[in-house]
Design a protein around this motif. Structure first.
Motif, mmCIF file in Angstrom:
data_model
loop_
_atom_site.group_PDB
_atom_site.id
_atom_site.type_symbol
_atom_site.label_atom_id
_atom_site.label_comp_id
_atom_site.label_asym_id
_atom_site.label_seq_id
_atom_site.Cartn_x
_atom_site.Cartn_y
_atom_site.Cartn_z
ATOM 1 N N THR A 82 0.836 -1.208 0.000
ATOM 2 C CA THR A 82 0.000 0.000 0.000
ATOM 3 C C THR A 82 0.869 1.256 0.000
ATOM 4 O O THR A 82 0.613 2.206 -0.754
ATOM 5 C CB THR A 82 -0.924 0.005 1.227
ATOM 6 O OG1 THR A 82 -1.795 -1.128 1.163
ATOM 7 C CG2 THR A 82 -1.749 1.269 1.282
ATOM 8 N N LEU A 83 1.892 1.268 0.837
ATOM 9 C CA LEU A 83 2.780 2.432 0.878
ATOM 10 C C LEU A 83 3.499 2.643 -0.448
ATOM 11 O O LEU A 83 3.638 3.773 -0.922
ATOM 12 C CB LEU A 83 3.795 2.263 2.008
ATOM 13 C CG LEU A 83 3.261 2.371 3.434
ATOM 14 C CD1 LEU A 83 4.347 2.025 4.433
ATOM 15 C CD2 LEU A 83 2.712 3.763 3.709
ATOM 16 N N ARG A 84 3.939 1.557 -1.049
ATOM 17 C CA ARG A 84 4.651 1.684 -2.327
ATOM 18 C C ARG A 84 3.720 2.180 -3.427
ATOM 19 O O ARG A 84 4.148 2.936 -4.314
ATOM 20 C CB ARG A 84 5.294 0.353 -2.708
ATOM 21 C CG ARG A 84 6.367 -0.107 -1.711
ATOM 22 C CD ARG A 84 7.343 -1.086 -2.341
ATOM 23 N NE ARG A 84 8.305 -1.593 -1.367
ATOM 24 C CZ ARG A 84 9.328 -0.919 -0.875
ATOM 25 N NH1 ARG A 84 9.516 0.329 -1.256
ATOM 26 N NH2 ARG A 84 10.158 -1.475 0.006
ATOM 27 N N SER A 85 2.473 1.783 -3.389
ATOM 28 C CA SER A 85 1.523 2.248 -4.404
ATOM 29 C C SER A 85 1.236 3.744 -4.257
ATOM 30 O O SER A 85 0.808 4.397 -5.208
ATOM 31 C CB SER A 85 0.218 1.455 -4.315
ATOM 32 O OG SER A 85 -0.498 1.772 -3.126
ATOM 33 N N MET A 86 1.452 4.279 -3.071
ATOM 34 C CA MET A 86 1.245 5.707 -2.828
ATOM 35 C C MET A 86 2.482 6.536 -3.132
ATOM 36 O O MET A 86 2.465 7.750 -2.954
ATOM 37 C CB MET A 86 0.851 5.936 -1.363
ATOM 38 C CG MET A 86 -0.453 5.305 -0.952
ATOM 39 S SD MET A 86 -0.725 5.526 0.833
ATOM 40 C CE MET A 86 -2.338 4.782 1.020
ATOM 41 N N SER A 87 3.549 5.881 -3.566
ATOM 42 C CA SER A 87 4.854 6.553 -3.693
ATOM 43 C C SER A 87 5.316 6.628 -5.141
ATOM 44 O O SER A 87 6.469 6.343 -5.452
ATOM 45 C CB SER A 87 5.896 5.805 -2.838
ATOM 46 O OG SER A 87 5.435 5.604 -1.540
ATOM 47 N N GLN A 88 4.416 6.996 -6.043
ATOM 48 C CA GLN A 88 4.756 7.015 -7.462
ATOM 49 C C GLN A 88 5.859 8.021 -7.767
ATOM 50 O O GLN A 88 6.731 7.759 -8.594
ATOM 51 C CB GLN A 88 3.513 7.325 -8.297
ATOM 52 C CG GLN A 88 2.452 6.225 -8.227
ATOM 53 C CD GLN A 88 1.245 6.549 -9.081
ATOM 54 O OE1 GLN A 88 1.252 7.520 -9.836
ATOM 55 N NE2 GLN A 88 0.216 5.735 -8.974
ATOM 56 N N SER A 89 5.842 9.164 -7.088
ATOM 57 C CA SER A 89 6.835 10.192 -7.405
ATOM 58 C C SER A 89 8.240 9.783 -6.965
ATOM 59 O O SER A 89 9.221 10.355 -7.422
ATOM 60 C CB SER A 89 6.453 11.522 -6.740
ATOM 61 O OG SER A 89 6.420 11.379 -5.339
ATOM 62 N N SER A 90 8.341 8.792 -6.074
ATOM 63 C CA SER A 90 9.653 8.313 -5.631
ATOM 64 C C SER A 90 9.880 6.872 -6.066
ATOM 65 O O SER A 90 10.644 6.143 -5.437
ATOM 66 C CB SER A 90 9.778 8.433 -4.110
ATOM 67 O OG SER A 90 8.764 7.695 -3.464
ATOM 68 N N ARG A 91 9.188 6.473 -7.131
ATOM 69 C CA ARG A 91 9.357 5.130 -7.701
ATOM 70 C C ARG A 91 9.073 4.024 -6.684
ATOM 71 O O ARG A 91 9.779 3.032 -6.587
ATOM 72 C CB ARG A 91 10.766 4.967 -8.283
ATOM 73 C CG ARG A 91 11.039 5.896 -9.450
ATOM 74 C CD ARG A 91 12.431 5.695 -10.005
ATOM 75 N NE ARG A 91 12.654 6.536 -11.173
ATOM 76 C CZ ARG A 91 13.789 6.607 -11.846
ATOM 77 N NH1 ARG A 91 14.826 5.879 -11.459
ATOM 78 N NH2 ARG A 91 13.911 7.389 -12.894
ATOM 79 N N GLY A 92 8.045 4.216 -5.911
ATOM 80 C CA GLY A 92 7.609 3.190 -4.984
ATOM 81 C C GLY A 92 8.373 3.124 -3.682
ATOM 82 O O GLY A 92 8.187 2.204 -2.892
ATOM 83 N N ARG A 93 9.205 4.103 -3.407
ATOM 84 C CA ARG A 93 10.021 4.073 -2.195
ATOM 85 C C ARG A 93 9.356 4.878 -1.073
ATOM 86 O O ARG A 93 8.639 5.838 -1.328
ATOM 87 C CB ARG A 93 11.419 4.626 -2.496
ATOM 88 C CG ARG A 93 12.216 3.732 -3.443
ATOM 89 C CD ARG A 93 13.525 4.371 -3.861
ATOM 90 N NE ARG A 93 13.321 5.469 -4.788
ATOM 91 C CZ ARG A 93 14.269 5.940 -5.609
ATOM 92 N NH1 ARG A 93 15.478 5.393 -5.594
ATOM 93 N NH2 ARG A 93 14.029 6.949 -6.412
ATOM 94 N N PHE A 94 9.617 4.467 0.171
ATOM 95 C CA PHE A 94 9.064 5.184 1.312
ATOM 96 C C PHE A 94 10.067 5.219 2.459
ATOM 97 O O PHE A 94 11.004 4.421 2.514
ATOM 98 C CB PHE A 94 7.742 4.554 1.775
ATOM 99 C CG PHE A 94 7.876 3.217 2.451
ATOM 100 C CD1 PHE A 94 7.982 3.113 3.829
ATOM 101 C CD2 PHE A 94 7.871 2.039 1.703
ATOM 102 C CE1 PHE A 94 8.098 1.883 4.456
ATOM 103 C CE2 PHE A 94 7.979 0.800 2.316
ATOM 104 C CZ PHE A 94 8.094 0.720 3.705
ATOM 105 N N ILE A 95 9.845 6.170 3.361
ATOM 106 C CA ILE A 95 10.686 6.328 4.545
ATOM 107 C C ILE A 95 9.951 5.751 5.747
ATOM 108 O O ILE A 95 8.762 6.027 5.951
ATOM 109 C CB ILE A 95 10.999 7.807 4.812
ATOM 110 C CG1 ILE A 95 11.728 8.432 3.615
ATOM 111 C CG2 ILE A 95 11.835 7.980 6.066
ATOM 112 C CD1 ILE A 95 11.928 9.939 3.750
ATOM 113 N N ALA A 96 10.640 4.955 6.552
ATOM 114 C CA ALA A 96 10.085 4.475 7.818
ATOM 115 C C ALA A 96 10.732 5.276 8.947
ATOM 116 O O ALA A 96 11.954 5.327 9.055
ATOM 117 C CB ALA A 96 10.362 2.991 8.000
#
Length: 417
Positions: free
Chosen positions: A245-259
């Motif tokens: 779910t988080l990766r799908s929300m992170s299109q502008s960063s190519r699916g990456r997220f910060i924890a």
């Protein structure tokens, strides 16, 4: 043959609608991966790559300070040592306590003791944060993986004799990363006398996680720490769905997220209060937002917080990074009753631990054992973009990389070659 103008117009309109729909899909789902984000002239965008101990190489990127290539690590325990005593009729019992950040170390100690003594390792239970709260090992971890990973190292009994597991056993306290000498002098005499015992690992809060240990002597502990504890299937699937779910929300960063390990109750603790601004060991939500923006993360960046339930103090972070979520916002609705509606929040601790392990970037808001344990797991996975906020004025992300990584000072480096 006569041509019906109405049919022609309908065909043209239909074709135009398909073109418009295609452009919309391209704009919303494809262009973000192809087009650079708008870059402010006063913001620097870098990525980190740790190549050698003490050296950080910067790579220019248009998407923010994301590490493009992680260092792959090879385990030193590929072929564990085979020496040791034959299995005996004695048992070593232990419990996993205090939360997932302690479990790998407790297991490593138990394996080291059982291996040295030639004893059978009883499958542990898991103690909760409340007195008397206890779970079966299989409610959290994969039992089959646990036994399989230790095959040839120690014998594991899923169902030790009830008179032993429910009885009063002699207890021996052992230090974290127990040595062979300690086992021989302090544990073995009790085992020879009683044949069955329970060990309890104690942790020295002032101890630093050092990497300088004997790799050959440490092989069994490393295997236990990095291979034996995998989440059970349902919990693993839940965590993976949340990551998706988080990766799908992170299109502008190519699916990456910060924890980000940010829990409001931790900020009120004594260790956080008694620090001045120049050596501050804890950061609140507003300070985390300022830090991430300062080093170049775009405001579209997706952030996962370990905080349980939304707190008004987190609004300052969401004001800068709107895509900031706690677990309640991304857990599937049909799983909340099973994994979230519990006063003890035990399942949530394991979800947070996993999310911080797999996030593309990990940022601890405060220094803790949780932080050190997450670093160890990420080193094992080669996922080493770990940024430690500080009061520095520099805007280069490389200046904030965790010393555990930059100096290769973490104990986990003794387990990988």
């Amino acid at each position: 043959m006569a041509v019906d103008l109405r049919q022609v117009m309908a065909a043209v309109l239909t074709f135009s609608m398909f073109i418009m729909l295609g452009n919309m899909i391209k704009r919303d789902h494809i262009d973000p991966f192809l087009e650079p984000l708008p870059v402010s002239p006063d913001v620097q965008y870098h990525a980190l790559k740790v190549s050698k101990p003490g050296m950080v190489k910067l790579i220019e990127t248009r998407y923010g300070p994301w590490m493009e290539n992680n260092d792959s690590m090879n385990p030193c325990w590929t072929t564990p040592l085979s020496k040791g005593k034959v299995q005996s009729n004695g048992y070593i019992f232990f419990s996993l306590t205090h939360g997932p950040e302690y479990h790998a170390s407790q297991l490593a100690n138990a394996v080291a003791v059982a291996k040295h003594l030639g004893a059978t390792l009883a499958l542990p239970d898991i103690r909760g944060s409340k007195l008397g709260e206890k779970r079966r090992f299989g409610e959290i971890y994969d039992v089959n993986n646990f036994i399989r990973s230790l095959n040839g190292v120690v014998q594991v009994d899923k169902n030790p004799p009830a008179e032993l597991s429910n009885g009063r056993l002699p207890i021996v306290r052992v230090p974290n990363r127990v040595s062979e000498d300690f086992i021989a002098s302090k544990v073995e005499p009790v085992f020879k006398s009683k044949r069955n015992l329970k060990i309890v690992t104690y942790f020295n809060p002032s101890a630093v996680t050092k990497a300088k240990v004997d790799k050959s002597q440490n092989a069994y502990q490393c295997l236990a720490m990095f291979e034996s504890l995998k989440l059970q299937t349902d919990l693993q699937e839940l965590a993976d769905s949340m990551v998706g779910t988080l990766r799908s929300m992170s299109q502008s960063s190519r699916g990456r997220f910060i924890a980000v390990d940010l829990r409001v109750e931790m900020l009120g603790k004594k260790s956080c209060r008694e620090t001045d601004e120049t050596s501050k060991q804890c950061q609140n939500a507003e300070e985390i937002g300022v830090f991430l923006e300062k080093i170049g993360f775009h405001t579209d960046t997706t952030i996962y917080l370990t905080q349980t339930g939304w707190h008004s103090s987190l609004n300052a972070l969401r004001d800068v990074f709107p895509n900031t979520f706690t677990k309640e916002a991304i857990i599937p609705a049909d799983e909340k009753a099973k994994f979230m509606d519990s006063e003890s929040h035990e399942y949530e601790k394991f979800i947070d631990f996993y999310m911080c392990t797999v996030g593309d970037v990990f940022v601890p808001a405060f220094r803790s054992r949780f932080y050190a344990s997450i670093v160890g797991k990420r080193i094992g996975d080669g996922n080493t973009q770990i940024l430690l906020p500080a009061m520095n004025t520099t805007t280069s992300a490389a200046d904030y990389i965790s010393p555990y990584i930059a100096k290769k000072s973490h104990f986990a480096y003794s387990c990988f070659c």
